[in-house]
Design an enzyme around this catalytic site. Structure first.
Site, PDB file in Angstrom:
ATOM      1  N   HIS A   1       0.843  -1.176   0.026  1.00 54.52           N
ATOM      2  CA  HIS A   1      -0.060   0.032  -0.096  1.00 54.52           C
ATOM      3  C   HIS A   1       0.825   1.220  -0.001  1.00 54.52           C
ATOM      4  O   HIS A   1       0.628   2.170   0.802  1.00 54.52           O
ATOM      5  CB  HIS A   1      -0.788   0.015   1.168  1.00 54.52           C
ATOM      6  CG  HIS A   1      -1.837  -1.155   1.522  1.00 54.52           C
ATOM      7  ND1 HIS A   1      -2.343  -1.459   2.488  1.00 54.52           N
ATOM      8  CD2 HIS A   1      -2.270  -2.078   0.428  1.00 54.52           C
ATOM      9  CE1 HIS A   1      -3.163  -2.669   2.284  1.00 54.52           C
ATOM     10  NE2 HIS A   1      -3.297  -3.083   1.201  1.00 54.52           N
TER      11      HIS A   1
ATOM     12  N   HIS B   1      -6.638   0.056   1.995  1.00 53.71           N
ATOM     13  CA  HIS B   1      -6.000  -0.706   0.741  1.00 53.71           C
ATOM     14  C   HIS B   1      -6.462   0.244  -0.203  1.00 53.71           C
ATOM     15  O   HIS B   1      -7.694   0.374  -0.752  1.00 53.71           O
ATOM     16  CB  HIS B   1      -6.660  -2.183   0.680  1.00 53.71           C
ATOM     17  CG  HIS B   1      -6.528  -3.123   1.920  1.00 53.71           C
ATOM     18  ND1 HIS B   1      -6.221  -4.323   1.639  1.00 53.71           N
ATOM     19  CD2 HIS B   1      -6.917  -2.839   3.280  1.00 53.71           C
ATOM     20  CE1 HIS B   1      -6.192  -5.046   2.812  1.00 53.71           C
ATOM     21  NE2 HIS B   1      -6.530  -4.213   3.752  1.00 53.71           N
TER      22      HIS B   1
END
Length: 558
Positions: free
Chosen positions: A500, A538
């Site tokens: 991420h 996310h």
């Protein structure tokens, strides 16, 4: 398709999630023209005919395929000097072709903090909400109904809560896991994507009955020219005397040049967008001089502010696998169980006692970030399979006798950097994630691991489910009483990137609040690299909304 012209109004560098979303929306907002107005230059190829790219069961293969850049990461002294690698998309659809397809927006307070930090309310949660809705086509089950305030139902992407996916995909341990978290004092949150994500939330994904939704397939690109296998050497500029340089186009490796009549928009991703800026003369002068690159705009912040989420895996031995996960159970006989991630929930949470961070915080900005009410400091996930030796140190057989968990530091204050190793665009960038560098990160990671352990070891339901944590040889099992030193050892030896990354062309430092590169005209960066705060999510949902938001500004010349 090959391009038929060398001049376009807009040139987009990078055909990933951000680039294709931007191109698609921009093509609808612009008045029809006699010729193609938008060109997308993508370094990779089209993966849409590749079976393992399209299938949920091919996720691991996708990350190691020709459709991924597999990038080395500098050995990290805070992770015992371990070498590691990260995978990002190299192909049409970018990381949308290789990622895990999880769909989480993050909490409202993260976006509001972002807006305050850059001084532009356009990035607040409420102002971004229409762009989230525009992206989504939420699939709802008969019991949940529709929430038109927070969600969209007509967008390009089918957004699928776990409970609404395949009709028979009901994992045997769902109710057990739910009850264990409830006993641990964690509320059930049926919708973590409405701005209030803390609690045990339903896993939401983009897999649709086991099939990946490629941006290149679900977005309308009929008015967009796409050129694959096109590696950009540099952005070109016109530099009028006494005025800011103006981006004029993009030059490919080999010398071919495309002219941008209005804007060049860089969407090459968190690792490659700063690389292209530096190759084009925008960056730290000392770095550019070292590689013989003429300085167009000096900006030492290019490539800085890299943040990512550090995760640690754990393996648990089940007491009675015959009650749910052993061979012969529905989990191993029903194909629907393999149409997405083997899990039901994600738990997002704040620290139980955030005040304990106070003496560990190093500066005022970190204090404001970490101590916000409503923040998500950590994430926990239960997977109904063991994760494997690379991520946990345990090579447990996938036979129904083990499950695993992931504990994640979301509110990270450790910052790394990306730079170039040469003036050759085909040389990969140098990446220093600098994970685990701050005391607050280490505290959050320890507390996330202790929280998971408490769910399994300190609740009646958890104790009926697992017998113990299976640990790598020489490592103590993690409990709520395990010492900081023992847990830190585990983090240093087994912590890994959750993929991420964000922040390397950070808004307010490299680009302004409309994503325009500072010091030049006609050039923007639109991808995860502009995100200026560590988002507790996310990040693909954020990137889709970001590109939708900026498309309107580009179309309006704002």
């Amino acid at each position: 398709m090959s391009s038929s012209s060398s001049s376009y109004d807009y040139i987009i560098v990078g055909g990933g999630v951000a680039g294709l979303t931007l191109a698609s929306r921009l093509s609808k907002l612009l008045p029809p023209g006699d010729s193609k107005q938008i060109l997308v230059l993508e370094a990779g190829k089209d993966p849409s005919k590749t079976d393992f790219i399209l299938s949920a069961t091919g996720y691991a293969l996708a990350r190691e395929s020709e459709h991924a850049y597999i990038l080395d990461v500098t050995p990290n002294p805070h992770l015992n000097g371990r070498k590691s690698q990260v995978s990002v998309g190299k192909g049409l659809s970018g990381s949308g072709a290789i990622n895990g397809s999880a769909w989480t927006r993050g909490p409202k307070v993260d976006y509001d903090y972002w807006a305050k930090l850059v001084g532009d309310d356009a990035w607040s949660y409420d102002k971004l909400l229409p762009f989230f809705r525009k992206t989504e086509q939420v699939i709802h089950d008969a019991n949940s109904g529709r929430d038109h305030v927070h969600h969209g139902y007509d967008g390009s992407l089918k957004v699928v809560p776990m409970r609404a996916n395949h009709p028979s995909r009901h994992y045997p341990l769902r109710e057990t896991i739910l009850q264990a978290w409830k006993e641990a004092g964690v509320k059930y949150n049926p919708d973590g994507n409405n701005g209030d994500q803390n609690g045990l939330t339903e896993m939401v994904e983009l897999w649709v009955q086991g099939q990946r939704q490629l941006p290149s397939q679900v977005l309308d690109l009929s008015r967009v020219e796409i050129r694959e296998s096109s590696i950009v050497q540099r952005i070109t500029f016109d530099s009028p005397a006494g005025a800011e340089p103006v981006a004029t186009g993009a030059e490919l490796v080999g010398g071919e040049h495309f002219t941008a009549n209005k804007e060049v928009i860089l969407c090459a991703g968190v690792y490659h967008s700063p690389q292209v800026l530096m190759l084009s003369g925008i960056g730290d002068p000392s770095t550019l001089d070292k590689h013989g690159i003429p300085v167009v705009v000096p900006n030492a912040e290019v490539g800085k502010n890299l943040v990512d989420h550090l995760a640690v895996g754990m393996t648990w031995k089940l007491k009675h696998p015959e009650k749910g996960l052993a061979f012969g159970s529905p989990l191993f006989n029903d194909p629907s169980y393999f149409t997405g991630w083997p899990m039901d929930f994600i738990e997002f949470g704040a620290l139980d006692e955030p005040v304990k961070l106070e003496p560990l915080i190093e500066n005022a900005q970190d204090r404001a970030f970490l101590l916000r009410p409503g923040a998500s400091h950590m994430e926990s996930v239960t997977l109904y399979v063991p994760m494997g030796e690379r991520l946990t140190g345990i090579d447990a057989a996938i036979d129904g006798s083990h499950i695993s968990s992931i504990a994640v530091c979301l509110a990270t204050t450790s910052k790394g950097a990306v730079t170039i190793q040469s003036a050759n665009p085909e040389d990969p960038p140098l990446i220093d994630t600098n994970f685990n560098a701050t005391k607050t990160d280490r505290y959050i990671s320890r507390e996330a691991l202790r929280k998971v352990a408490s769910v399994y070891l300190d609740t009646e339901t958890g104790k009926s489910l697992v017998s113990h944590e299976v640990t790598p040889e020489g490592y103590a099992a993690i409990t709520t009483d395990t010492s900081d030193d023992e847990i830190d050892k585990r983090i240093r030896d087994f912590g890994y990137s959750l993929d991420h990354p964000m922040g390397t062309c950070s808004m307010g430092k490299v680009v302004d609040s409309h994503c325009r590169v500072k010091g030049v005209k006609g050039l923007r960066v639109v991808d995860g690299s502009v995100i200026p705060v560590p988002m507790a999510c996310h990040i693909q949902a954020t990137v889709y909304a970001l590109a939708e938001r900026v498309a309107e500004w580009v179309a309006n010349g704002e």
